[in-house]
Design a protein around this motif. Structure first.
Motif, PDB file in Angstrom:
ATOM      1  N   LEU A   1       0.857  -1.184   0.000  1.00 16.69           N
ATOM      2  CA  LEU A   1       0.000   0.000   0.000  1.00 16.69           C
ATOM      3  C   LEU A   1       0.893   1.234   0.000  1.00 16.69           C
ATOM      4  O   LEU A   1       1.768   1.369   0.862  1.00 16.69           O
ATOM      5  CB  LEU A   1      -0.910  -0.007   1.229  1.00 16.69           C
ATOM      6  N   ALA A   2       0.685   2.128  -0.971  1.00 14.41           N
ATOM      7  CA  ALA A   2       1.525   3.315  -1.121  1.00 14.41           C
ATOM      8  C   ALA A   2       0.675   4.570  -0.993  1.00 14.41           C
ATOM      9  O   ALA A   2      -0.468   4.616  -1.459  1.00 14.41           O
ATOM     10  CB  ALA A   2       2.229   3.296  -2.482  1.00 14.41           C
ATOM     11  N   GLY A   3       1.260   5.586  -0.338  1.00 11.65           N
ATOM     12  CA  GLY A   3       0.577   6.861  -0.194  1.00 11.65           C
ATOM     13  C   GLY A   3       0.561   7.658  -1.500  1.00 11.65           C
ATOM     14  O   GLY A   3       1.168   7.251  -2.506  1.00 11.65           O
ATOM     15  N   PRO A   4      -0.102   8.822  -1.519  1.00 13.41           N
ATOM     16  CA  PRO A   4      -0.193   9.599  -2.765  1.00 13.41           C
ATOM     17  C   PRO A   4       1.153  10.066  -3.291  1.00 13.41           C
ATOM     18  O   PRO A   4       1.339  10.182  -4.509  1.00 13.41           O
ATOM     19  CB  PRO A   4      -1.083  10.790  -2.366  1.00 13.41           C
ATOM     20  N   ALA A   5       2.114  10.367  -2.404  1.00 13.14           N
ATOM     21  CA  ALA A   5       3.413  10.887  -2.837  1.00 13.14           C
ATOM     22  C   ALA A   5       4.479   9.812  -2.945  1.00 13.14           C
ATOM     23  O   ALA A   5       5.637  10.123  -3.240  1.00 13.14           O
ATOM     24  CB  ALA A   5       3.879  11.976  -1.863  1.00 13.14           C
ATOM     25  N   ALA A   6       4.155   8.581  -2.700  1.00 15.62           N
ATOM     26  CA  ALA A   6       5.143   7.509  -2.770  1.00 15.62           C
ATOM     27  C   ALA A   6       5.488   7.219  -4.226  1.00 15.62           C
ATOM     28  O   ALA A   6       4.616   7.215  -5.100  1.00 15.62           O
ATOM     29  CB  ALA A   6       4.612   6.249  -2.086  1.00 15.62           C
ATOM     30  N   LYS A   7       6.757   6.982  -4.473  1.00 12.73           N
ATOM     31  CA  LYS A   7       7.227   6.715  -5.822  1.00 12.73           C
ATOM     32  C   LYS A   7       7.313   5.217  -6.037  1.00 12.73           C
ATOM     33  O   LYS A   7       7.681   4.465  -5.145  1.00 12.73           O
ATOM     34  CB  LYS A   7       8.609   7.344  -6.057  1.00 12.73           C
ATOM     35  N   THR A   8       6.972   4.815  -7.248  1.00  9.05           N
ATOM     36  CA  THR A   8       7.080   3.410  -7.604  1.00  9.05           C
ATOM     37  C   THR A   8       8.519   3.079  -7.968  1.00  9.05           C
ATOM     38  O   THR A   8       9.293   3.945  -8.386  1.00  9.05           O
ATOM     39  CB  THR A   8       6.150   3.084  -8.774  1.00  9.05           C
ATOM     40  N   SER A   9       8.867   1.834  -7.819  1.00 11.57           N
ATOM     41  CA  SER A   9      10.241   1.414  -8.094  1.00 11.57           C
ATOM     42  C   SER A   9      10.553   1.368  -9.585  1.00 11.57           C
ATOM     43  O   SER A   9      11.720   1.373  -9.978  1.00 11.57           O
ATOM     44  CB  SER A   9      10.484   0.024  -7.495  1.00 11.57           C
TER      45      SER A   9
END
Length: 324
Positions: free
Chosen positions: A239-247
């Motif tokens: 689960l990633a937040g709105p500002a989290a970057k994908t790898s």
């Protein structure tokens, strides 16, 4: 007389036929008795695992005959059931979902898994801001696998999904057969151990029994592991937040990106240089101060004026004579 001769010939023929039949029957019974004796001797000398396998084969053949299968079906009595609902399949999945609130989404995922009859196998949280991330490892029943995946995908914007299946039906059947055979070998070793009459035989049979029991325990552990993997599927949810970057985001390019990278490299180089200078500074102070003092002393000695004798002037030059 002709009639009487024919009757006598017929009676003689019948007697000869009866005698031959009796002789053939006697020979057949003798051969059957010898074969039975030999078979009994071989059966008594055979090991318990072999008898177990033979009995299993006979029972399998009888079952196939009773069920009305043909010869080919009887030969493949140990083959696994080809129906999908009877196969042993291991489901594994991994998915990433971007959500507005990571903690709230994690609580919702926990509720979904609990309703499905599963549990949370792992929970890792990072940060609590807009770039927060959470990684949950879920164990759910195989029958509820697809439903749980779909419910989790609806919690936010699904960024990735990877579902894998592994069919272990043949491996499970083979493992079950090996366990049955190994149990028979353990029972045979125990019976032989109970009849041991010497210390050497007792020690040898105890070692053999321990080895067979260890092999049986290993096979049973593998069976339990397969049963756990087929009964409960594994889903790894990120689960990633709105500002989290994908790898897997694409690398940025351009002048500003290059300038930023160069500045970072310069700062890193200066950090390394200052670190080395800080490590060398004590040595420079310890060795440099005495060296500077020595150089100053030598310099002063060179500047001190030396005592020298007075230098006389050059002799006078004689006057040139005039021509006559």
């Amino acid at each position: 007389m002709t009639t009487m001769g024919a009757g006598m010939d017929g009676q003689a023929g019948r007697r000869r036929g009866a005698l031959l039949t009796a002789m053939a029957l006697t020979a057949t019974l003798a051969v059957a008795g010898c074969g039975a004796d030999d078979s009994g001797a071989r059966d008594s000398a055979a090991s318990a695992p072999e008898r177990a396998v033979a009995e299993g084969g006979v029972e399998g053949g009888a079952a196939d005959k009773n069920s009305g299968t043909d010869a080919e079906g009887a030969a493949g009595a140990g083959a696994p059931d080809l129906r999908v609902d009877q196969r042993a399949i291991i489901y594994t999945g991994a998915m990433r979902v971007q959500v507005t609130d990571v903690d709230a989404a994690a609580r919702e995922v926990t509720a979904v898994v609990t309703r499905a009859g599963g549990f949370i196998g792992g929970d890792v949280r990072r940060s609590a801001d807009a770039d927060a991330e959470a990684e949950l490892q879920l164990r759910v029943p195989a029958a509820k696998f697809s439903g749980v995946v779909e419910e989790i995908a609806k919690l936010g914007r699904q960024q990735s999904r990877d579902i894998n299946t592994r069919d272990v039906t043949e491996e499970t059947v083979d493992l079950e057969a090996r366990i049955i055979s190994q149990r028979a070998r353990v029972d045979s070793a125990r019976r032989l151990l109970a009849r041991a009459t010497s210390i050497a035989d007792l020690v040898s049979l105890e070692n053999e029994l321990g080895r067979r029991e260890a092999d049986l325990a290993s096979l049973e552990a593998k069976k339990r592991r397969l049963a756990d993997l087929t009964a409960l599927s594994t889903i790894t949810v990120s689960l990633a937040g709105p500002a989290a970057k994908t790898s897997d985001e694409k690398a940025e390019t351009g002048f500003l990106v290059g300038l930023k990278g160069g500045w970072k490299a310069f700062v890193a180089s200066m950090t390394v240089l200052l670190t080395v200078l800080g490590a060398l500074l004590p040595w420079l102070v310890a060795l440099g101060v005495p060296l500077v003092v020595l150089l100053l002393v030598l310099r002063r000695r060179r500047k001190t004026p030396a005592l020298t004798a007075p230098v006389s002037g050059p002799p006078p030059v004689p006057a040139a004579r005039s021509a006559p």
